[in-house]
Design a protein around this motif. Structure first.
Motif: not given
Length: 139
Positions: A64-83
């Motif tokens: 159900e996850w991709s890298c961008s699920s937590c790290h955003n796409a594009p990965p240029t801003t702060q992400g949030t851990h999915a769980t």
């Protein structure tokens, strides 16, 4: 005789102290995103592709996850851990000066996150491609 022995012993200790850092392995933090890209490209035996990296980073791989699920796409801003909802610093080196500068952390990060996203460790080619994509993100 005593001063000669003292002087030669001191010279030997100084020579050892000066050469010791050269003989020791690199400390954590002694790497760069480019060095990591070279390492994985060499291990893969093929040049990295930012486009393949983008596709890998943004795609789900049977879960159900991709890298961008937590790290955003594009990965240029702060992400949030999915769980856990913990904040995650931007992955793109141009937006996070610490990204990919500690080889031990990088290896741990890829091992853990690849298992979460693709249910296995990523190949050297996949790591190189993802890093090529991340490096391609510019301000």
């Amino acid at each position: 005789m005593h001063s000669y022995l003292y002087r030669t012993t001191l010279q030997a200790l100084v020579a050892l102290a000066v050469s010791l850092p050269l003989a020791m392995p690199a400390e954590a933090g002694d790497t760069t995103p480019d060095a990591q890209l070279q390492r994985w490209s060499a291990a893969a035996g093929v040049p990295a592709s930012a486009e393949r990296g983008r596709v890998f980073f943004t795609s789900q791989h049977g879960g159900e996850w991709s890298c961008s699920s937590c790290h955003n796409a594009p990965p240029t801003t702060q992400g949030t851990h999915a769980t856990t909802s913990k904040p995650i610093a931007p992955m793109a080196p141009a937006f996070n000066a610490k990204a990919f500068t500690d080889e031990a952390k990088v290896d741990k990060w890829f091992r853990r996150n690849c298992k979460d996203v693709v249910s296995r460790e990523c190949s050297a080619a996949e790591k190189a491609d993802v890093l090529a994509y991340l490096i391609a993100q510019k301000r």
